[in-house]
Design a protein around this motif. Structure first.
Motif, short mmCIF file in Angstrom:
data_model
loop_
_atom_site.label_atom_id
_atom_site.label_comp_id
_atom_site.label_asym_id
_atom_site.label_seq_id
_atom_site.Cartn_x
_atom_site.Cartn_y
_atom_site.Cartn_z
N TYR A 24 -21.78 5.23 55.62
CA TYR A 24 -21.11 4.36 54.64
C TYR A 24 -20.27 5.19 53.67
CZ TYR A 24 -24.35 5.45 50.81
OH TYR A 24 -25.06 6.10 49.82
N GLN A 60 -26.08 14.60 47.02
CA GLN A 60 -26.15 13.16 46.74
C GLN A 60 -27.19 12.82 45.67
OE1 GLN A 60 -24.04 10.70 47.69
NE2 GLN A 60 -22.73 12.35 48.40
N SER A 61 -28.16 11.97 46.01
CA SER A 61 -29.06 11.46 44.96
C SER A 61 -30.02 12.49 44.39
CB SER A 61 -29.87 10.28 45.50
OG SER A 61 -29.03 9.16 45.58
N ASN A 111 -29.58 3.74 42.47
CA ASN A 111 -28.18 3.92 42.06
C ASN A 111 -27.89 3.32 40.69
OD1 ASN A 111 -27.91 5.11 44.51
ND2 ASN A 111 -26.25 3.80 45.24
N GLU A 157 -16.31 8.38 48.43
CA GLU A 157 -17.20 7.37 47.82
C GLU A 157 -16.42 6.43 46.92
OE1 GLU A 157 -21.30 9.22 46.57
OE2 GLU A 157 -21.32 7.07 46.95
N ASN A 164 -21.52 0.12 44.60
CA ASN A 164 -21.84 0.76 43.32
C ASN A 164 -21.03 0.15 42.17
OD1 ASN A 164 -23.90 2.66 43.97
ND2 ASN A 164 -22.37 3.83 45.12
N TYR A 188 -20.21 9.65 38.32
CA TYR A 188 -21.39 9.52 39.19
C TYR A 188 -21.10 10.03 40.61
CZ TYR A 188 -24.69 7.10 42.25
OH TYR A 188 -25.61 6.81 43.24
N CYS A 192 -22.86 13.26 42.56
CA CYS A 192 -23.51 13.15 43.87
C CYS A 192 -22.87 14.08 44.90
CB CYS A 192 -23.41 11.71 44.39
SG CYS A 192 -24.45 10.54 43.50
N TYR A 240 -37.21 5.84 46.76
CA TYR A 240 -36.94 4.40 46.74
C TYR A 240 -38.12 3.63 47.34
CZ TYR A 240 -32.66 7.04 46.56
OH TYR A 240 -31.75 7.99 46.27
N GLY A 257 -31.78 12.57 49.17
CA GLY A 257 -30.38 12.16 49.03
C GLY A 257 -29.86 11.75 50.40
N VAL A 258 -28.83 10.89 50.44
CA VAL A 258 -28.32 10.44 51.73
C VAL A 258 -27.54 11.52 52.48
CG1 VAL A 258 -28.28 7.93 51.35
CG2 VAL A 258 -26.29 9.32 50.69
N1 GLN Z 1 -23.83 8.63 46.20
C1 GLN Z 1 -24.75 7.81 46.93
C2 GLN Z 1 -24.53 6.36 46.59
O1 GLN Z 1 -24.27 6.06 45.48
C3 GLN Z 1 -26.14 8.25 46.61
C4 GLN Z 1 -27.19 7.49 47.38
C5 GLN Z 1 -28.35 8.32 47.83
O2 GLN Z 1 -28.26 9.54 48.00
N2 GLN Z 1 -29.44 7.66 48.11
O3 GLN Z 1 -24.63 5.47 47.42
#
Ligand code: GLN
Length: 306
Positions: A24, A60-61, A111, A157, A164, A188, A192, A240, A257-258
């Motif tokens: 994504y 990322q997260s 997020n 992103e 988001n 943000y 990430c 999560y 993180g993704v």
């Molecule tokens: N930057 C990603 C997002 O906002 C972070 C999500 C993640 O790492 N879980 O979708």
């Protein structure tokens, strides 16, 4: 320790079910899933690595741990008026609870919560200033000034920001965000996009291993209580709706993180960074979790046992 990591890396190289790379964010979609890295940093200055531990990836997260630390440093407990500290049991990009809870996100790792933290730490400043501060913080805790944002990932992103942006506008409609939504999101997404390798990430986690003290310089990054609380939040919310499973199988605070990375903290013992880009259905690294499960079985590291 080296033997344990070598065994894990050898085992992971044999895995055929490696999960699915996050697509994504188009810029992350073409990353080769056949990679795996692990690094362990210990408070006495040792670093152990195996596999692709020096390959850069998008944290990322995992960056949300660093912005939470900065946020607590700047606002103290005032940060909790912006964001809660309860597990959500929902996906990382979920909007459902925001309506019931008048736009105050459940925790700083979903997020919506991370976006609220960015808004809180902006305090009227421009994105560039805040990004400079975030990067400086990361340079300090890693003792490595080569770490950078990946502007292509951030731009990718921003181009696909719909979800988001929805979260941010929804919070803004409750009067929760003070700054311009695009400025908050731009900050943000850059946060990430930070690119790090497993060695750098393991090194970055050491302040949470050592009660808030940076082991490179001996300087306190955050007070002891806050370090402990960040670890609690990582345990309860870091994966999560997969946080319960992670606590059950690994038993250490962790943040995923993704990009496929996971930073895991064994207080007093070491900081473990794993990376494998294929994700499970929740969006957490599939082999990363497997590798950490093997690691704790071998080392016995756990916050639930001695
Ligand atoms: N930057 C990603 C997002 O906002 C972070 C999500 C993640 O790492 N879980 O979708």
């Amino acid at each position: 320790m080296q033997q344990i990591l070598d065994n894990i890396a050898a085992q992971m190289a044999l895995e055929t079910d490696r999960g699915k790379v996050a697509d994504y964010i188009p810029q992350l979609a073409h990353i080769d899933p056949n990679q795996f890295g692990i690094a362990v940093a210990t408070p006495d200055g040792q670093m152990y690595t195996a596999g692709n531990a020096s390959t850069l990836f998008s944290i990322q997260s995992i960056s949300k741990v660093f912005t939470l630390t900065i946020g607590l440093g700047k606002l103290g407990d005032g940060l909790w008026t912006h964001v809660g500290r309860e597990p959500s049991g929902d996906p990382f990009n979920s909007i459902v609870m925001l309506e019931h809870e008048t736009g105050r996100p459940r925790n700083p790792f979903i997020n919506a919560g991370a976006i609220a933290v960015v808004d809180a730490i902006m305090m009227g400043h421009e994105p560039k200033e805040i990004l400079g501060e975030i990067l400086q913080f990361v340079h300090f805790i890693t003792d490595d000034e080569s770490i950078r944002f990946d502007h292509k990932v951030a731009a990718s992103e921003m181009e696909h920001k719909d979800r988001n942006a929805s979260l941010a506008y929804f919070m803004k409609s409750f009067g929760r965000l003070k700054h311009d939504v695009d400025k908050v999101l731009g900050t943000y997404f850059h946060q990430c996009s930070i690119a790090m390798n497993c060695q750098q990430l393991a090194s970055a986690g050491l302040y949470l291993v050592s009660n808030g003290v940076d082991k490179h310089s001996g300087v306190r990054v955050i007070n002891e209580h806050r370090a402990r609380r960040i670890n609690s939040l990582m345990m309860m919310c870091g994966h999560y709706d997969g946080s319960g499973e992670f606590a059950y199988r690994v038993g250490l605070p962790g943040k995923s993180g993704v990009g496929g990375g996971i930073l895991t903290i064994a207080p007093g013992k070491g900081s473990i960074a794993v990376w494998s880009p294929g994700l499970d259905h929740i969006g957490n690294s599939k082999l990363g979790l497997k590798a950490l499960e093997m690691f704790v079985q071998e080392t016995g590291w756990s916050v639930f046992a001695q």
